[in-house]
Scaffold this active site. Structure first.
Site, PDB file in Angstrom:
ATOM      1  N   CYS A 260     -63.930  24.044  47.356  1.00 40.13           N
ATOM      2  CA  CYS A 260     -64.594  24.126  46.025  1.00 40.13           C
ATOM      3  C   CYS A 260     -64.638  25.341  45.367  1.00 40.13           C
ATOM      4  O   CYS A 260     -64.173  25.539  44.209  1.00 40.13           O
ATOM      5  CB  CYS A 260     -66.138  23.780  46.128  1.00 40.13           C
ATOM      6  SG  CYS A 260     -66.190  22.152  47.144  1.00 40.13           S
TER       7      CYS A 260
HETATM    8  C1  UGA Z   1     -70.212  24.665  47.840  1.00 36.49           C
HETATM    9  C2  UGA Z   1     -71.546  24.959  47.245  1.00 36.49           C
HETATM   10  O1  UGA Z   1     -72.381  25.684  48.029  1.00 36.49           O
HETATM   11  C3  UGA Z   1     -72.027  23.497  47.016  1.00 36.49           C
HETATM   12  O2  UGA Z   1     -73.167  23.469  46.246  1.00 36.49           O
HETATM   13  C4  UGA Z   1     -71.310  22.415  46.027  1.00 36.49           C
HETATM   14  O3  UGA Z   1     -71.508  21.455  45.936  1.00 36.49           O
HETATM   15  C5  UGA Z   1     -69.718  22.614  46.700  1.00 36.49           C
HETATM   16  O4  UGA Z   1     -69.251  24.055  47.098  1.00 36.49           O
HETATM   17  C6  UGA Z   1     -68.726  21.798  45.946  1.00 36.49           C
HETATM   18  O5  UGA Z   1     -68.498  22.339  44.792  1.00 36.49           O
HETATM   19  O6  UGA Z   1     -68.381  20.739  46.343  1.00 36.49           O
HETATM   20  P1  UGA Z   1     -69.362  24.321  50.470  1.00 36.49           P
HETATM   21  O7  UGA Z   1     -67.848  24.886  49.725  1.00 36.49           O
HETATM   22  O8  UGA Z   1     -69.551  23.130  51.393  1.00 36.49           O
HETATM   23  O9  UGA Z   1     -70.285  24.285  49.091  1.00 36.49           O
HETATM   24  O10 UGA Z   1     -69.841  25.693  51.334  1.00 36.49           O
HETATM   25  P2  UGA Z   1     -70.976  27.088  51.313  1.00 36.49           P
HETATM   26  O11 UGA Z   1     -71.701  26.760  52.243  1.00 36.49           O
HETATM   27  O12 UGA Z   1     -71.532  27.222  49.615  1.00 36.49           O
HETATM   28  O13 UGA Z   1     -69.762  28.105  51.814  1.00 36.49           O
HETATM   29  C7  UGA Z   1     -68.589  28.407  50.859  1.00 36.49           C
HETATM   30  C8  UGA Z   1     -68.097  29.710  51.442  1.00 36.49           C
HETATM   31  O14 UGA Z   1     -68.805  30.741  51.005  1.00 36.49           O
HETATM   32  C9  UGA Z   1     -67.636  29.678  52.855  1.00 36.49           C
HETATM   33  O15 UGA Z   1     -66.396  30.124  53.296  1.00 36.49           O
HETATM   34  C10 UGA Z   1     -68.861  30.530  53.523  1.00 36.49           C
HETATM   35  O16 UGA Z   1     -68.460  31.244  54.641  1.00 36.49           O
HETATM   36  C11 UGA Z   1     -68.816  31.607  52.171  1.00 36.49           C
HETATM   37  N1  UGA Z   1     -70.291  32.317  52.265  1.00 36.49           N
HETATM   38  C12 UGA Z   1     -71.198  31.646  52.114  1.00 36.49           C
HETATM   39  C13 UGA Z   1     -70.255  33.729  52.411  1.00 36.49           C
HETATM   40  O17 UGA Z   1     -69.063  34.423  52.757  1.00 36.49           O
HETATM   41  N2  UGA Z   1     -71.368  34.557  52.334  1.00 36.49           N
HETATM   42  C14 UGA Z   1     -72.484  33.671  52.045  1.00 36.49           C
HETATM   43  O18 UGA Z   1     -73.633  34.545  52.113  1.00 36.49           O
HETATM   44  C15 UGA Z   1     -72.586  32.214  52.032  1.00 36.49           C
END
Ligand code: UGA
Length: 420
Positions: A260
């Site tokens: 995403c």
């Molecule tokens: C993300 C959004 O959080 C959702 O709200 C959205 O609906 C979704 O995309 C989408 O568009 O379908 P997701 O991709 O499942 O969800 O994962 P996240 O938990 O948001 O993490 C995304 C990435 O950011 C991961 O690689 C995670 O490791 C990284 N991240 C997250 C960080 O590096 N630091 C943080 O503090 C948080």
């Protein structure tokens, strides 16, 4: 209410099962007969916590799978939840949405509402989707589900966004009815945002762009902190107490991946450029995210010359709790190690890097990956890595570069944190 949903991927299946659980009758339309068969046998085609149980309960009954678009005609509203992959040059490929909408338009009546849940930029919606709708009303209803907590996110949302250009309130009324049980079951009550069709889609893009940029900003600060011998997590903990900043999404490290954030930020950059605007913040967020894996490897280089050495990569999934490796930071890290002529052994509790063009060995435990390695890099913050201790002794001279601040052992190993 009787609704249909096109697409039984992670969004479609989650939404279908949750709506059945909320008391609606759901027709799930998918082009893949195997997926439909699975649903009707009560088996979830995808893995998400809690989903298996709901599909087992409602599959073949209140949640009925079919490959036939005609069935949508029996319902008042169809949600379209099919993939919108990245097409050539970063623009989104809206062809699956177009094909679903075209098939629906042929069979539904003029009072039907076709609502796009898939993420589509307004320009593609106007140029490629809206012209396909002849009688029915086209609306948008984006999702904010995270992989690994999709069901809970849908059942207890912080906001519900309904995009319609229909002025008489009929479409909004249908959505109110659809989401009433979800709203009633959520505390605090979610914001229900009624807005225009394009506005709803931009809310989705803005939401993801904001979070991605927040991660890149804390990574920028993290890189500066590291240069000063300062722990970026101490800084993040303190600034996170400011409610205007909040303490969420402040984990610095090797950056964001998944299906995403990278795709949506790129699509937004692309559509901005198409309109003659250069989105400086978003391009910076992307550039910084692309650079974090290199920084991890540069730290590694300070301790080990990887050429000809065996290097362990701990974590292959794009985040813990999933086997999804799409845009995982492990990919550029492995590419960088291979460019340095290292031989890479990867370990992840659930994910495999199959399907990517990377030739690595997969170990079946962290200890096996570490055995005989000259160093390790940590790419995914799986809890089990926190507990690794004696396993590091399987390396002759343990060197660990941590991209997720997950490793707890510091004594007796050479340990480097990416931003601390
Ligand atoms: C993300 C959004 O959080 C959702 O709200 C959205 O609906 C979704 O995309 C989408 O568009 O379908 P997701 O991709 O499942 O969800 O994962 P996240 O938990 O948001 O993490 C995304 C990435 O950011 C991961 O690689 C995670 O490791 C990284 N991240 C997250 C960080 O590096 N630091 C943080 O503090 C948080």
């Amino acid at each position: 209410m009787h609704v249909s949903i096109v697409g039984s991927g992670y969004v479609g299946t989650t939404v279908a099962a949750a709506l059945a659980d909320a008391g609606h009758r759901v027709t799930a339309i998918d082009v893949d007969p195997d997926v439909v068969e699975q649903l009707n046998a009560g088996e979830s085609p995808i893995e998400e916590p809690g989903l298996e149980e709901l599909v087992a309960r409602y599959g073949g009954d209140e949640l009925l799978g079919t490959t036939t678009f005609n069935r949508a005609a029996d319902t008042a509203l169809t949600l379209v939840a099919v993939p919108t992959p990245t097409g050539p040059e970063g623009a989104i490929d809206a062809s699956y949405v177009a094909s679903a909408v075209e098939s629906l338009d042929r069979v539904v009546g003029d009072d039907h509402v076709i609502a796009v849940k898939s993420t589509v930029v307004p320009a593609a919606l106007a140029a490629e989707i809206a012209p396909l709708v002849s009688g029915a009303t086209l609306a948008t209803n984006p999702e904010f589900l995270r992989e690994g907590s999709a069901l809970d996110d849908f059942q207890h949302p912080h906001k519900i966004v309904i995009g319609t250009d229909d002025a008489d309130g009929r479409v909004s009324g249908l959505f109110e009815e659809l989401y009433r049980p979800i709203v009633a079951n959520t505390d605090p009550e979610p914001a229900v945002v009624h807005t225009g069709r394009d506005e709803a889609m931009l809310i989705k893009y803005a939401n993801n762009a904001f979070l991605a940029a927040k991660i890149s900003l804390i990574n920028d600060i993290g890189n500066i902190a590291k240069l000063h011998g300062v722990d970026a997590y101490e800084v993040a903990d303190a600034i996170g107490t400011d409610p205007r900043i909040s303490d969420r999404f402040l984990r610095s490290g090797v950056g964001y991946g998944g299906s995403c954030f990278p795709k949506d930020v790129n699509a937004l950059i692309n559509t901005a450029r198409d309109n003659g605007y250069e989105p400086t913040m978003l391009t910076a967020a992307t550039a910084l995210n692309d650079r974090q894996p290199d920084r991890l490897l540069e730290l590694f280089d300070k301790h080990v010359d990887p050429a000809g050495e065996r290097v362990a990569v701990l974590g292959l999934a794009f985040k813990p709790g999933t086997d999804d490796t799409r845009n995982s930071r492990a990919i550029p890290v492995i590419e960088g190690l291979q460019a340095r002529e290292a031989s890479v052994v990867g370990y992840d509790p659930v994910a495999q890097l199959d399907g990517h063009d990377l030739d690595i060995d997969h170990a079946n435990s962290a200890r096996a990956a570490l055995a005989g390695a000259s160093g390790a890099v940590v790419v995914t913050g799986w809890d089990e890595f926190a507990a690794l201790d004696a396993a590091f002794n399987a390396m002759a001279e343990p060197v660990v570069v941590d991209g997720r601040r997950i490793i707890e052992r510091r004594e007796g190993i050479t340990y480097e944190g990416l931003t601390w």
